[in-house]
Motif scaffolding. Structure first.
Motif, PDB file in Angstrom:
ATOM      1  N   THR A 195     -52.215 -13.252  15.432  1.00 23.79           N
ATOM      2  CA  THR A 195     -52.715 -14.367  16.729  1.00 23.79           C
ATOM      3  C   THR A 195     -53.850 -13.407  16.513  1.00 23.79           C
ATOM      4  OG1 THR A 195     -51.500 -12.003  18.230  1.00 23.79           O
ATOM      5  CG2 THR A 195     -50.691 -14.385  18.402  1.00 23.79           C
ATOM      6  N   PRO A 196     -54.885 -14.728  17.077  1.00 21.49           N
ATOM      7  CA  PRO A 196     -56.592 -14.386  17.646  1.00 21.49           C
ATOM      8  C   PRO A 196     -56.437 -13.152  18.453  1.00 21.49           C
ATOM      9  CG  PRO A 196     -56.363 -16.894  17.795  1.00 21.49           C
ATOM     10  CD  PRO A 196     -54.513 -16.182  18.127  1.00 21.49           C
ATOM     11  N   LEU A 197     -57.895 -12.518  18.299  1.00 22.31           N
ATOM     12  CA  LEU A 197     -57.537 -11.264  19.241  1.00 22.31           C
ATOM     13  C   LEU A 197     -58.142 -10.983  20.672  1.00 22.31           C
ATOM     14  CD1 LEU A 197     -61.222  -9.902  17.244  1.00 22.31           C
ATOM     15  CD2 LEU A 197     -58.359  -8.581  16.690  1.00 22.31           C
ATOM     16  N   THR A 198     -58.365 -12.416  20.921  1.00 22.63           N
ATOM     17  CA  THR A 198     -58.327 -13.035  22.171  1.00 22.63           C
ATOM     18  C   THR A 198     -56.440 -12.997  23.091  1.00 22.63           C
ATOM     19  OG1 THR A 198     -58.678 -15.773  21.904  1.00 22.63           O
ATOM     20  CG2 THR A 198     -60.235 -13.531  22.025  1.00 22.63           C
ATOM     21  N   THR A 199     -55.754 -13.108  22.368  1.00 20.65           N
ATOM     22  CA  THR A 199     -54.283 -14.017  22.291  1.00 20.65           C
ATOM     23  C   THR A 199     -53.869 -12.710  23.898  1.00 20.65           C
ATOM     24  OG1 THR A 199     -54.081 -14.132  20.639  1.00 20.65           O
ATOM     25  CG2 THR A 199     -51.333 -14.692  21.792  1.00 20.65           C
ATOM     26  N   THR A 200     -53.201 -13.156  24.402  1.00 23.01           N
ATOM     27  CA  THR A 200     -52.886 -12.820  25.595  1.00 23.01           C
ATOM     28  C   THR A 200     -51.076 -13.317  25.828  1.00 23.01           C
ATOM     29  OG1 THR A 200     -52.558 -15.089  27.893  1.00 23.01           O
ATOM     30  CG2 THR A 200     -54.647 -12.862  27.157  1.00 23.01           C
ATOM     31  N   THR A 201     -50.172 -12.922  26.906  1.00 24.29           N
ATOM     32  CA  THR A 201     -48.641 -13.322  26.667  1.00 24.29           C
ATOM     33  C   THR A 201     -48.269 -15.025  27.428  1.00 24.29           C
ATOM     34  OG1 THR A 201     -48.614 -11.873  28.766  1.00 24.29           O
ATOM     35  CG2 THR A 201     -47.755 -10.570  26.932  1.00 24.29           C
ATOM     36  N   THR A 202     -49.748 -15.327  27.802  1.00 21.49           N
ATOM     37  CA  THR A 202     -50.082 -16.328  28.327  1.00 21.49           C
ATOM     38  C   THR A 202     -50.402 -17.695  28.129  1.00 21.49           C
ATOM     39  OG1 THR A 202     -51.935 -16.090  29.526  1.00 21.49           O
ATOM     40  CG2 THR A 202     -49.647 -15.451  31.279  1.00 21.49           C
ATOM     41  N   SER A 203     -50.723 -17.182  26.377  1.00 23.13           N
ATOM     42  CA  SER A 203     -52.053 -17.657  25.633  1.00 23.13           C
ATOM     43  C   SER A 203     -50.437 -18.759  25.099  1.00 23.13           C
ATOM     44  CB  SER A 203     -52.028 -16.923  24.752  1.00 23.13           C
ATOM     45  OG  SER A 203     -53.440 -16.523  24.202  1.00 23.13           O
ATOM     46  N   ARG A 204     -50.797 -20.751  24.849  1.00 22.76           N
ATOM     47  CA  ARG A 204     -50.172 -21.578  24.611  1.00 22.76           C
ATOM     48  C   ARG A 204     -50.481 -21.568  23.034  1.00 22.76           C
ATOM     49  NH1 ARG A 204     -44.948 -21.568  26.154  1.00 22.76           N
ATOM     50  NH2 ARG A 204     -45.347 -24.192  26.146  1.00 22.76           N
ATOM     51  N   LEU A 205     -50.162 -21.082  22.153  1.00 21.47           N
ATOM     52  CA  LEU A 205     -51.292 -21.156  20.780  1.00 21.47           C
ATOM     53  C   LEU A 205     -49.963 -21.757  19.809  1.00 21.47           C
ATOM     54  CD1 LEU A 205     -52.023 -17.393  19.976  1.00 21.47           C
ATOM     55  CD2 LEU A 205     -53.727 -19.813  20.669  1.00 21.47           C
ATOM     56  N   PRO A 206     -50.533 -23.177  18.872  1.00 16.83           N
ATOM     57  CA  PRO A 206     -49.546 -23.532  18.375  1.00 16.83           C
ATOM     58  C   PRO A 206     -50.133 -23.184  16.967  1.00 16.83           C
ATOM     59  CG  PRO A 206     -52.185 -24.331  17.879  1.00 16.83           C
ATOM     60  CD  PRO A 206     -52.346 -23.266  19.277  1.00 16.83           C
ATOM     61  N   VAL A 207     -48.513 -23.033  16.277  1.00 13.33           N
ATOM     62  CA  VAL A 207     -47.811 -22.175  15.373  1.00 13.33           C
ATOM     63  C   VAL A 207     -47.815 -22.067  14.369  1.00 13.33           C
ATOM     64  CG1 VAL A 207     -45.764 -20.720  14.675  1.00 13.33           C
ATOM     65  CG2 VAL A 207     -45.982 -21.252  16.966  1.00 13.33           C
ATOM     66  N   LEU A 208     -48.807 -22.173  13.308  1.00 10.12           N
ATOM     67  CA  LEU A 208     -48.335 -22.022  11.443  1.00 10.12           C
ATOM     68  C   LEU A 208     -48.202 -21.206  10.842  1.00 10.12           C
ATOM     69  CD1 LEU A 208     -48.915 -23.911   9.506  1.00 10.12           C
ATOM     70  CD2 LEU A 208     -51.622 -21.965   9.007  1.00 10.12           C
ATOM     71  N   MET A 209     -46.552 -21.306  10.163  1.00  4.72           N
ATOM     72  CA  MET A 209     -45.446 -21.265   9.698  1.00  4.72           C
ATOM     73  C   MET A 209     -45.770 -20.749   8.334  1.00  4.72           C
ATOM     74  SD  MET A 209     -41.353 -20.074   8.963  1.00  4.72           S
ATOM     75  CE  MET A 209     -40.829 -21.867   8.371  1.00  4.72           C
ATOM     76  N   ILE A 210     -46.172 -19.591   7.931  1.00  7.22           N
ATOM     77  CA  ILE A 210     -46.312 -20.183   6.164  1.00  7.22           C
ATOM     78  C   ILE A 210     -45.337 -19.244   5.156  1.00  7.22           C
ATOM     79  CG2 ILE A 210     -48.204 -18.823   4.530  1.00  7.22           C
ATOM     80  CD1 ILE A 210     -50.564 -19.267   6.488  1.00  7.22           C
ATOM     81  N   VAL A 211     -45.124 -20.206   4.188  1.00  6.35           N
ATOM     82  CA  VAL A 211     -43.430 -19.157   3.455  1.00  6.35           C
ATOM     83  C   VAL A 211     -44.403 -18.744   2.218  1.00  6.35           C
ATOM     84  CG1 VAL A 211     -41.679 -19.562   2.140  1.00  6.35           C
ATOM     85  CG2 VAL A 211     -42.156 -20.654   4.367  1.00  6.35           C
ATOM     86  N   TYR A 212     -44.968 -17.979   1.824  1.00  6.35           N
ATOM     87  CA  TYR A 212     -45.546 -17.088   0.644  1.00  6.35           C
ATOM     88  C   TYR A 212     -44.805 -17.363  -0.521  1.00  6.35           C
ATOM     89  CZ  TYR A 212     -50.163 -16.243   3.385  1.00  6.35           C
ATOM     90  OH  TYR A 212     -51.498 -16.328   4.642  1.00  6.35           O
ATOM     91  N   PRO A 213     -45.238 -17.608  -1.933  1.00  5.98           N
ATOM     92  CA  PRO A 213     -44.820 -16.716  -2.791  1.00  5.98           C
ATOM     93  C   PRO A 213     -44.995 -15.795  -3.441  1.00  5.98           C
ATOM     94  CG  PRO A 213     -47.387 -18.081  -3.612  1.00  5.98           C
ATOM     95  CD  PRO A 213     -47.221 -17.432  -2.199  1.00  5.98           C
ATOM     96  N   GLY A 214     -44.299 -15.163  -2.070  1.00 10.66           N
ATOM     97  CA  GLY A 214     -44.693 -13.484  -2.307  1.00 10.66           C
ATOM     98  C   GLY A 214     -44.350 -12.411  -0.930  1.00 10.66           C
ATOM     99  N   PRO A 215     -44.852 -10.970  -0.970  1.00 12.92           N
ATOM    100  CA  PRO A 215     -44.711 -10.443   0.174  1.00 12.92           C
ATOM    101  C   PRO A 215     -45.440 -11.136   0.996  1.00 12.92           C
ATOM    102  CG  PRO A 215     -44.052  -8.889  -1.921  1.00 12.92           C
ATOM    103  CD  PRO A 215     -44.718 -10.496  -1.852  1.00 12.92           C
ATOM    104  N   ALA A 216     -45.466 -10.493   2.648  1.00 12.86           N
ATOM    105  CA  ALA A 216     -46.269 -11.131   3.018  1.00 12.86           C
ATOM    106  C   ALA A 216     -47.715 -10.691   3.577  1.00 12.86           C
ATOM    107  CB  ALA A 216     -45.441 -11.901   4.364  1.00 12.86           C
TER     108      ALA A 216
END
Length: 423
Positions: A195-216
């Motif tokens: 998450t960005p450095l400015t994230t708080t528990t009340t943030s509402r960030l859009p989510v990108l789930m990345i499936v990598y071809p190898g260990p994350a």
């Protein structure tokens, strides 16, 4: 019992046991057996063909028939395909009345496969013989798509966060937290939450789930710029396997956590999924199971395993990392068509797919760029919104470090696409 009778019975039992074992080895669908069986079969057959001559396509005939559901109703728009031993395919889609016609099929024996959205894919359990200048009929019945019962994941937990930094391909710093969960009794793959450095528990960030071809964790420097740009990035990397479905179950458990708002600072109602190379197979299967994502991105994805096998047999495509042996382990496409069909996403497009962005290098050394051309053409045919980009000088791993102009352009296009569909 006389000794010779006892010995005779023992020999008979051993012969019966060996016969039963041989039958099991030649017919079992166990993933611990069939890759070795298919590999052995391939090398035996190619040795013989080198002595006697490889099978050559004969004078063509036609294959026609009807595709129906289990109630006898016609299925329109179903793909029907037959494959030559080397992966050369002949295919079509069924008409509104369920009829199909595949012209110019070379003489030989085939096992047709078929599938359509909302139905389970099938391969005929018998061989169909195509004769010269003759029309052969083969009707196909598609069962309904089986209902899946996915055991939900439990006990999602996060480790303490760190703040890694990367300078390449883009300078970026973000928060990173490893997470684990109960994956229905199976070990969960290493997974990271950025998450960005400015994230708080009340943030509402859009989510990108990345499936990598190898260990994350090996892809830190690909995830960090995307998180720093304002996204909650959920990164996973399934291990390489010939059996993908259990890994896709695991990904769906993570999606359920995201949708339920269990990733701090994220908005699970705005979710995109990204995969590249091998993990492009996972993302395509996720979309086939449930297309209810806001967007999807595919980077250098395999989309037609038949065509990849054909290029391998023609020697116009020599994949690295032992992938040629993986293709051989799948079996000959005419004998094992479902193994190729199941993960050939070009034939499993649903009209309700989310918007897609497809990016591929024309100099890709692992997955031929024609795979994305084929997917794009079929998406257009199905009316699915998508954007396709090709790059002339990039490598296969489009998000890898390097910072060249193609890599930077790929990040720019990715962020523009995500902003359009998630913000």
């Amino acid at each position: 019992m006389p000794k010779f009778l006892h010995l005779r019975w023992m020999i008979t039992l051993v012969i019966l046991f060996l016969a039963a074992l041989l039958l099991w080895l030649t017919t079992t669908d166990s993933a611990s057996v069939w890759p070795y069986r298919n590999t052995l079969q391939y090398y035996i057959l190619t040795w013989w063909w080198q002595q006697a001559g490889y099978p050559q396509p004969g004078e063509p005939g036609e294959l026609r028939g009807l595709v129906r559901d289990t109630q006898g109703q016609p299925v329109a728009g179903a793909w029907v395909l037959v494959s030559w031993w080397d992966g050369t395919t002949y295919s079509t889609r069924s008409e509104i009345d369920g009829s199909y016609l595949i012209a110019a099929v070379p003489t030989g024996q085939y096992r047709p496969v078929a599938g359509a959205p909302g139905y389970d894919s099938i391969a005929m359990n018998r061989w169909v013989t195509i004769s010269p200048q003759t029309t052969t009929t083969a009707d196909l019945t598609l069962p309904p798509e089986p209902l899946r019962s996915l055991t939900p994941g439990r006990n999602l937990s996060f480790d303490p966060s760190s703040t890694p930094t990367c300078a390449d391909p883009l300078p970026a710093t973000a928060l990173r937290q490893p997470f684990t969960f109960d994956n229905n009794g199976r070990p969960s793959q290493p997974a990271l939450y950025y998450t960005p450095l400015t994230t708080t528990t009340t943030s509402r960030l859009p989510v990108l789930m990345i499936v990598y071809p190898g260990p994350a964790d090996a892809w830190d420097c690909a995830s960090l710029p995307l998180a720093a740009a304002g996204y909650a990035v959920v990164a996973l990397g399934p291990a390489y396997s010939l059996e993908l479905e259990a890994d896709i179950d695991e990904l769906e458990r993570v999606v359920a956590f995201i949708r339920a708002g269990q990733f701090p600072g994220s908005d699970g109602s705005r979710l995109a999924v990204l995969g590249g190379s091998y993990s492009g197979l996972h993302v395509q299967r996720l979309l086939q199971r449930s297309p209810h994502y806001e967007a999807a991105i595919l980077l250098g994805p395999p989309t037609d395993l038949f065509d990849m096998r054909r290029r391998l047999e023609e020697r116009t495509y020599i994949p690295p990392f032992g992938l040629d042996q993986v293709m051989i382990a799948l079996g000959l496409p005419d004998r094992e068509p479902l193994r190729y069909w199941r993960y050939s996403g070009s034939y499993h497009i649903r009209p309700d797919f989310p918007p897609l962005a497809i990016m591929h290098s024309r100099t890709d050394e692992v997955v031929p760029f024609q795979q994305s051309e084929r997917l794009s053409a079929n998406l257009t045919q199905m009316g699915v919104t998508h954007q396709t980009y090709f790059f002339d000088g990039a490598s296969h791993y489009l998000l890898a470090a390097g910072g060249d102009k193609d890599t930077l352009e790929i990040y720019r296009l990715t962020l523009e696409f995500l902003a359009e569909h998630l913000q």
